[in-house]
Design an enzyme around this catalytic site. Structure first.
Site, PDB file in Angstrom:
ATOM      1  N   ASP A   7      -6.394   3.635   9.178  1.00 40.29           N
ATOM      2  CA  ASP A   7      -6.353   3.453   7.995  1.00 40.29           C
ATOM      3  C   ASP A   7      -6.840   4.304   6.989  1.00 40.29           C
ATOM      4  O   ASP A   7      -6.716   5.486   6.883  1.00 40.29           O
ATOM      5  CB  ASP A   7      -7.476   2.367   7.639  1.00 40.29           C
ATOM      6  CG  ASP A   7      -7.531   1.515   6.329  1.00 40.29           C
ATOM      7  OD1 ASP A   7      -6.683   1.781   6.182  1.00 40.29           O
ATOM      8  OD2 ASP A   7      -8.223   1.429   5.606  1.00 40.29           O
ATOM      9  N   SER A   8      -5.431   4.217   5.459  1.00 38.84           N
ATOM     10  CA  SER A   8      -6.105   4.439   4.171  1.00 38.84           C
ATOM     11  C   SER A   8      -7.705   5.405   4.455  1.00 38.84           C
ATOM     12  O   SER A   8      -7.713   6.649   3.796  1.00 38.84           O
ATOM     13  CB  SER A   8      -5.353   4.324   3.321  1.00 38.84           C
ATOM     14  OG  SER A   8      -5.506   3.007   3.153  1.00 38.84           O
ATOM     15  N   TYR A  39      -3.661   4.877  -0.380  1.00 34.82           N
ATOM     16  CA  TYR A  39      -2.118   4.722  -0.144  1.00 34.82           C
ATOM     17  C   TYR A  39      -1.172   3.645  -1.214  1.00 34.82           C
ATOM     18  O   TYR A  39       0.100   3.525  -0.880  1.00 34.82           O
ATOM     19  CB  TYR A  39      -1.897   4.081   1.344  1.00 34.82           C
ATOM     20  CG  TYR A  39      -2.407   5.061   2.417  1.00 34.82           C
ATOM     21  CD1 TYR A  39      -3.214   6.292   2.187  1.00 34.82           C
ATOM     22  CD2 TYR A  39      -1.865   5.009   3.448  1.00 34.82           C
ATOM     23  CE1 TYR A  39      -2.829   7.907   3.169  1.00 34.82           C
ATOM     24  CE2 TYR A  39      -1.952   5.673   4.765  1.00 34.82           C
ATOM     25  CZ  TYR A  39      -3.205   6.997   4.433  1.00 34.82           C
ATOM     26  OH  TYR A  39      -3.246   8.465   5.057  1.00 34.82           O
ATOM     27  N   GLY A  40      -2.066   3.022  -1.398  1.00 37.93           N
ATOM     28  CA  GLY A  40      -1.638   0.630  -1.718  1.00 37.93           C
ATOM     29  C   GLY A  40      -0.309   1.306  -3.742  1.00 37.93           C
ATOM     30  O   GLY A  40       0.255   0.510  -3.686  1.00 37.93           O
ATOM     31  N   CYS A  71      -3.901  -1.152   8.635  1.00 32.57           N
ATOM     32  CA  CYS A  71      -3.354  -0.582   6.665  1.00 32.57           C
ATOM     33  C   CYS A  71      -2.447  -1.321   5.901  1.00 32.57           C
ATOM     34  O   CYS A  71      -1.248  -1.477   7.175  1.00 32.57           O
ATOM     35  CB  CYS A  71      -2.952   0.904   6.318  1.00 32.57           C
ATOM     36  SG  CYS A  71      -2.816   0.908   4.559  1.00 32.57           S
ATOM     37  N   THR A 191      -6.199  -4.978   3.549  1.00 34.92           N
ATOM     38  CA  THR A 191      -7.612  -4.766   4.085  1.00 34.92           C
ATOM     39  C   THR A 191      -9.581  -5.046   3.546  1.00 34.92           C
ATOM     40  O   THR A 191     -10.284  -5.318   4.627  1.00 34.92           O
ATOM     41  CB  THR A 191      -8.115  -2.339   4.841  1.00 34.92           C
ATOM     42  OG1 THR A 191      -7.410  -1.972   3.383  1.00 34.92           O
ATOM     43  CG2 THR A 191      -7.266  -2.094   5.681  1.00 34.92           C
ATOM     44  N   HIS A 192      -9.170  -4.680   2.580  1.00 29.13           N
ATOM     45  CA  HIS A 192     -10.520  -4.668   1.445  1.00 29.13           C
ATOM     46  C   HIS A 192     -10.867  -6.134   1.079  1.00 29.13           C
ATOM     47  O   HIS A 192     -11.385  -6.562   0.712  1.00 29.13           O
ATOM     48  CB  HIS A 192     -10.148  -3.926   0.653  1.00 29.13           C
ATOM     49  CG  HIS A 192     -10.854  -2.886   0.967  1.00 29.13           C
ATOM     50  ND1 HIS A 192      -9.282  -2.236   0.886  1.00 29.13           N
ATOM     51  CD2 HIS A 192     -11.674  -1.986   0.419  1.00 29.13           C
ATOM     52  CE1 HIS A 192      -9.515  -0.851   1.521  1.00 29.13           C
ATOM     53  NE2 HIS A 192     -11.029  -0.906   0.749  1.00 29.13           N
TER      54      HIS A 192
HETATM   55  N1  DGL Z   1      -5.363  -0.225   3.973  1.00 29.47           N
HETATM   56  C1  DGL Z   1      -5.450  -0.400   2.705  1.00 29.47           C
HETATM   57  C2  DGL Z   1      -4.016  -1.810   2.314  1.00 29.47           C
HETATM   58  O1  DGL Z   1      -4.518  -2.990   3.469  1.00 29.47           O
HETATM   59  C3  DGL Z   1      -5.837  -0.381   0.985  1.00 29.47           C
HETATM   60  C4  DGL Z   1      -6.248   0.600   0.270  1.00 29.47           C
HETATM   61  C5  DGL Z   1      -4.942   1.143  -0.178  1.00 29.47           C
HETATM   62  O2  DGL Z   1      -4.651   1.360  -1.247  1.00 29.47           O
HETATM   63  O3  DGL Z   1      -5.120   2.448   0.335  1.00 29.47           O
HETATM   64  O4  DGL Z   1      -3.308  -1.816   2.159  1.00 29.47           O
END
Ligand code: DGL
Length: 271
Positions: A7-8, A39-40, A71, A191-192
């Protein structure tokens, strides 16, 4: 060999936790790129580059047989290229059946679930929504479905700060245009967002199905393993779990213990 989860950052721990709960016998290595999160809001090229480095680390340094990209942004922007370019270049097929290693994302299982409905609303990061990957993949499975999407960028930092109450007006703002389309399901494409599930339930009401990856990904992965004994036979079964991160802060330590469990402490690694 192990199951890798990439994951990011730390959000993927919410999915990693339920995957491990569903299949506790295997060995897991989670890698969160906490140094370069989020990463978003990054470009396609950057998300691919970062994701490739993470996946490469899990395969080559951690000897993973399979990597799950938890992610959504990376699943939307990088998974296909990883499967089509990175895997054949780094792990050429040995037989004609299956590649030696495999990479899966969270977007396709979510799209499969969404495709069961007539009208679906999706929230995700700006990168995920702009990529339109959810819509493309869902429409391949159900061409008649009506899809509405909205990016919900503020939710990631609010989840990491544990701010359920503060998030409420933002949840209403992001969900309102989707609810105006009268969807039968709302998919949480980040994810969040499972962190806000109970708040989202209050806003969308009882009749709308909430498609949440912490529930569907473990189920789909279990089914995938049942269909692929050539992968499970390579997996070690020591019930081990490690969490690797590219930057350790107090917040990373706190969220690791809250979202995954107190028994595993994050370890610092360099990609
Ligand atoms: N893990 C990213 C997602 O599920 C959220 C956090 C990010 O922007 O890196 O898209």
């Amino acid at each position: 060999m192990k199951i890798g989860i990439f994951d990011s950052g730390v959000g993927g721990l919410l999915i990693a936790k339920t995957i491990r709960r569903a299949m506790p016998k295997y060995d897991y290595v989670y890698l969160g790129d906490t140094k370069r999160v989020p990463y978003g809001n990054r470009s396609h090229e950057t998300v691919y580059e970062f994701t490739k480095e993470g996946v490469d680390y899990l395969f080559k340094k951690e000897n993973c047989a399979i990597v799950i990209i938890a992610c959504n942004t990376a699943s939307a922007r990088a998974l296909r290229e990883i499967q089509q370019k990175y895997l054949p270049n780094n792990f050429p097929r040995q037989g004609r059946d299956e590649p030696d290693r495999n990479v899966l994302g969270v977007l396709i299982p979510t799209a499969e679930e969404c495709a069961k409905y007539k009208k679906v609303g999706i929230i995700g990061t700006t990168g995920t929504i702009l990529s339109n990957t959810f819509s493309v993949e869902i429409k391949k499975l159900n061409s008649k479905i009506k899809i509405s999407q909205n990016s919900a960028p503020i939710l990631v930092p609010l989840a990491e700060e544990g701010e359920k109450l503060l998030a409420k007006p933002f949840l209403v703002k992001y969900l309102k245009p989707l609810l105006a389309q009268k969807p039968d399901a709302i998919a949480l494409g980040c994810t969040h967002y499972p962190f806000f599930k109970s708040e989202i339930r209050k806003i969308v009401g009882k009749k709308v199905k909430i498609i949440s990856q912490d529930e569907i990904v473990p189920k789909k992965l279990k089914e995938y393993f049942e269909r692929h004994p050539e992968i499970t036979k390579k997996l070690a079964k020591n019930k081990m779990a490690r969490i690797l991160v590219t930057d350790i802060t107090k917040n990373v330590e706190k969220l690791t213990s809250q979202w995954f469990g107190r028994d595993v402490r994050p370890e610092l690694v360099k990609l």
